[in-house]
Write an enzyme that holds these catalytic residues in place. Structure first.
Site, PDB file in Angstrom:
ATOM      1  N   CYS A 221      13.460  11.481   7.334  1.00  0.00           N
ATOM      2  CA  CYS A 221      13.478  11.289   8.788  1.00  0.00           C
ATOM      3  C   CYS A 221      14.880  11.407   9.372  1.00  0.00           C
ATOM      4  O   CYS A 221      15.027  11.698  10.561  1.00  0.00           O
ATOM      5  CB  CYS A 221      12.843   9.956   9.155  1.00  0.00           C
ATOM      6  SG  CYS A 221      13.518   8.551   8.245  1.00  0.00           S
TER       7      CYS A 221
ATOM      8  N   GLU B 115       9.638   1.993  11.207  1.00  0.00           N
ATOM      9  CA  GLU B 115      10.610   3.074  11.257  1.00  0.00           C
ATOM     10  C   GLU B 115       9.835   4.373  11.309  1.00  0.00           C
ATOM     11  O   GLU B 115       9.114   4.719  10.370  1.00  0.00           O
ATOM     12  CB  GLU B 115      11.562   3.079  10.069  1.00  0.00           C
ATOM     13  CG  GLU B 115      12.622   4.166  10.271  1.00  0.00           C
ATOM     14  CD  GLU B 115      13.649   4.252   9.175  1.00  0.00           C
ATOM     15  OE1 GLU B 115      14.594   3.465   9.211  1.00  0.00           O
ATOM     16  OE2 GLU B 115      13.481   5.103   8.285  1.00  0.00           O
TER      17      GLU B 115
ATOM     18  N   LYS C 229       0.863  -1.173   0.000  1.00  0.00           N
ATOM     19  CA  LYS C 229       0.000   0.000   0.000  1.00  0.00           C
ATOM     20  C   LYS C 229       0.907   1.233   0.000  1.00  0.00           C
ATOM     21  O   LYS C 229       1.424   1.637   1.037  1.00  0.00           O
ATOM     22  CB  LYS C 229      -0.904  -0.001   1.235  1.00  0.00           C
ATOM     23  CG  LYS C 229      -2.169   0.857   1.102  1.00  0.00           C
ATOM     24  CD  LYS C 229      -1.966   2.337   0.971  1.00  0.00           C
ATOM     25  CE  LYS C 229      -1.508   3.003   2.246  1.00  0.00           C
ATOM     26  NZ  LYS C 229      -1.598   4.535   2.139  1.00  0.00           N
TER      27      LYS C 229
ATOM     28  N   GLY D 259       6.882   5.864   8.646  1.00  0.00           N
ATOM     29  CA  GLY D 259       6.055   7.067   8.715  1.00  0.00           C
ATOM     30  C   GLY D 259       6.182   7.741  10.064  1.00  0.00           C
ATOM     31  O   GLY D 259       7.177   7.582  10.772  1.00  0.00           O
TER      32      GLY D 259
ATOM     33  N   THR E 283       1.305   7.769  13.841  1.00  0.00           N
ATOM     34  CA  THR E 283       0.694   6.693  13.063  1.00  0.00           C
ATOM     35  C   THR E 283       1.246   5.342  13.490  1.00  0.00           C
ATOM     36  O   THR E 283       0.510   4.347  13.554  1.00  0.00           O
ATOM     37  CB  THR E 283       0.926   6.917  11.564  1.00  0.00           C
ATOM     38  OG1 THR E 283       0.408   8.194  11.189  1.00  0.00           O
ATOM     39  CG2 THR E 283       0.236   5.842  10.739  1.00  0.00           C
TER      40      THR E 283
END
Length: 483
Positions: free
Chosen positions: A284, A250, A174, A228, A232
Site C-alpha cells: 500500500c 489501514e 483471520k 486491506g 472493504t
C-alpha cells in the site's frame, strides 16, 4: 519437503474445519500445490470468539504484564531460530527472498519492541479537590479480531498482534488464505510458549469471508483491526456500526514521490524503481506516482524506464531476482485489465509491461509498466492499482507539486527527493499523508507510528500509539476526605 497442512488453533487445540473442509495453498511462481488449509466458517469463528472471551474474563492475562512480556520475548526467540521460514514466505507469497528475510527480521524486532512496552502502560493519579482523588488506568479493551492480508502477512500480523497481546487483549486471527501456511507456522511458535494461557490465541482459516464477517458483527469482539482495500474497509465500518466496536483500519494508498531539480536523478530513479516494485507493487505504500520538476522531467523519464527495465522478474528464490509474481490469478487479471485500460488513454506509454512468458508462463508474473500523463484526475492516477504500475507527472514549482500530490482521496504515504533540507521539511509538512519520507521511501519500523489520512484509514499502527487501539481508559474517583 512434503505438503503442509495449516489448521485452526481454537481454545488451545489445533483442529481442522467442520467436515474436513479444506483448500489448497499454491506457489504463485508456478502454480504448484504446497499444502492444504482448513476451510472454516461461522461455527469455528464463534468457537474461537467464545474461547477468547472466556480467556479474557477468567485468566490473569489482562492483569499480568510481566507474563505478557515473557511470552512475547520467548515467541521472538523461537522465531529467530527458524530461519527457514523466510523461504516458506517466498514460496507461498512470491516475494523475493531478500524481502522475505527482511520481513521476518522486522516482525521479530516488532515483537521485542512491544514486549518492552508491555510493562510501561501508565495512567495517572491526582488530587482533584481536597481529599478527593482521581486515577486513570489504561486497560485491555477485550477480545481483538485481526483480519490480516497476504502481501506482507507476517509483519502485518505482528504489528496488530504484538500490541494487542502487550495490551492484554485476547485475539482471534483471520489471515488471508493465500498465506495460510506461513501464518500458521509463525503462530505455532507462539502457541508453543508454555506460559501462554489457553484461549488467549485463536486462529481461524477460511477461503471466503464468513469468518471475517462474524468477527466484524460479533458483540463479543471489542476491537477489530483490518488491513486491506478501502472498499472493504467501508463495508467493515458499516457492518461494525451496530456493535460500536473500536476499529483500526489501514486501507489503500497512492503514494506520490516528489522529485526536485537538485536531486540526483540517476540514483533516485533506481530507488524509486525498487520502491515501486516491492512485493511486485503489491504494497500500500509502494511508489505509485512520480512527480518530477519540469527541468528534470525528460531525464527522469529515461532513467526510470531504464531502472524498471533492469529489474529481473523471476521466482522469488531465483538468484538475482528483483521482483516475483503477483499473488494469484485473480490479482493478475485485475491488475492486467487496469493496466490495459490505462495504456489506452494515457498521454504516453514509456514502458509497456506484460504477463510472463516462457519459463514464467505458469506463474502470475507481470513486468513493470510506466506511463506519462498530465491529468491528475485520470482513473489510473487516482485509483490504487495493486501491482507494478507507475505514473510519471511533471510540475513547475512547490505549490503545484503539493497540489498534485494532495489531489487524492488517499493519504497514507509520500516521499520528497531534494538536496535542500528546508524544502524537504516544507513539503513534508504540506503533504496530507500519515508518513512522508525525505530522500527515502518505504522505510517502516516498529518505533514509528504509521497510518493514513482521509480514506487511507483510521488509527495508527507501530510505535507507542499502536497500543491505543487495544486499550481503554478507565477513570476511578474516590473522596477519601482529609485528616
Amino acid at each position: 519437503m512434503g505438503l503442509l497442512n495449516a489448521l485452526n488453533y481454537i481454545d488451545g487445540q489445533w483442529q481442522g474445519a467442520a467436515g474436513g473442509a479444506s483448500g489448497e495453498s499454491r506457489n504463485p511462481a508456478d502454480g504448484s500445490v504446497i499444502g492444504t488449509y482448513a476451510a472454516s466458517g461461522v461455527a469455528e469463528a464463534r468457537a474461537a470468539i467464545v474461547a477468547a472471551r472466556q480467556a479474557f474474563e477468567t485468566s490473569l492475562w489482562s492483569h499480568d504484564a510481566r507474563l505478557r512480556q515473557m511470552v512475547l520475548l520467548q515467541w521472538a526467540d523461537r522465531l529467530e531460530r527458524r530461519a527457514e521460514l523466510a523461504a516458506l514466505l517466498t514460496q507461498e507469497n512470491g516475494k523475493v527472498l531478500a524481502q522475505s528475510r527482511g520481513e521476518m527480521a522486522g516482525a521479530i524486532s516488532e515483537i521485542r519492541y512491544y514486549a518492552g512496552l508491555t510493562r510501561h502502560i501508565p495512567g495517572h493519579f491526582m488530587e482533584v479537590e481536597p481529599g478527593a482523588y482521581s486515577a486513570t488506568l489504561r486497560e485491555a479493551a477485550g477480545v481483538a479480531g485481526l483480519i490480516i492480508p497476504w502481501n506482507a502477512p507476517i509483519v502485518l500480523l505482528i504489528r496488530s498482534l504484538a500490541p494487542a497481546l502487550a495490551a492484554g487483549c485476547t485475539v482471534v486471527i483471520k489471515p488471508a488464505h493465500q498465506t495460510a501456511q506461513i501464518t500458521t507456522q509463525v503462530l505455532r511458535e507462539l502457541a508453543a510458549v508454555e506460559s501462554l494461557p489457553r484461549g488467549v490465541l485463536n486462529l481461524v482459516l477460511e477461503n471466503g469471508s464468513e469468518v471475517a464477517q462474524e468477527l466484524v458483527a460479533s458483540n463479543d469482539v471489542d476491537v477489530l483491526s483490518f488491513t486491506g482495500s478501502n472498499l472493504t474497509g467501508q463495508r467493515i465500518m458499516a457492518a461494525a456500526a451496530p456493535t460500536m466496536k473500536k476499529l483500526s483500519l489501514e486501507l489503500g494508498g497512492k503514494s506520490s514521490c516528489l522529485v526536485f531539480p537538485d536531486a540526483d536523478i540517476g540514483k533516485v530513479a533506481q530507488r524509486l524503481a525498487t520502491a515501486a516494485t516491492i512485493i511486485s507493487g503489491q504494497q500500500c505504500t509502494a511508489a505509485r506516482r512520480v512527480l518530477v520538476h519540469a527541468s528534470r522531467y525528460d531525464e527522469m523519464k529515461r532513467a526510470l524506464k531504464a531502472a524498471l527495465e533492469a529489474i529481473m522478474v523471476a521466482p522469488g528464490d531465483s538468484p538475482g531476482a528483483g521482483m516475483g509474481p503477483l499473488i494469484d490469478g485473480e490479482s493478475l487479471d485485475r491488475v492486467s485489465n487496469d493496466v490495459e485500460r490505462a495504456l489506452g488513454i494515457c498521454d504516453e506509454v514509456v514502458l509497456r509491461g506484460g504477463r510472463g512468458v516462457g519459463k514464467l508462463a505458469n506463474g502470475h508474473f507481470l513486468t513493470p509498466t510506466l506511463v506519462a500523463h498530465a491529468d491528475a484526475n485520470a482513473f489510473f492516477t487516482q485509483d490504487e492499482i495493486f501491482g507494478p504500475f507507475v505514473v510519471l507527472e511533471r510540475f513547475e514549482d512547490e505549490k503545484e507539486a503539493v497540489a498534485r500530490a494532495n489531489n487524492t482521496v488517499f493519504g497514507l504515504s509520500a516521499s520528497v527527493w531534494t538536496a535542500d533540507g528546508d524544502r524537504g521539511m516544507r513539503l513534508a509538512r504540506a503533504l496530507r499523508n500519515g508518513t512522508v519520507w525525505i530522500n527515502d521511501h518505504n522505510r517502516l519500523f516498529a518505533e514509528a507510528e504509521t497510518g493514513g489520512y482521509r480514506r487511507s484509514g483510521i488509527g495508527r499502527l507501530h510505535g507507542y500509539e499502536g497500543l491505543a487501539d487495544f486499550l481503554e481508559t478507565k477513570h476511578i474517583f474516590r473522596n477519601a476526605g482529609l485528616v
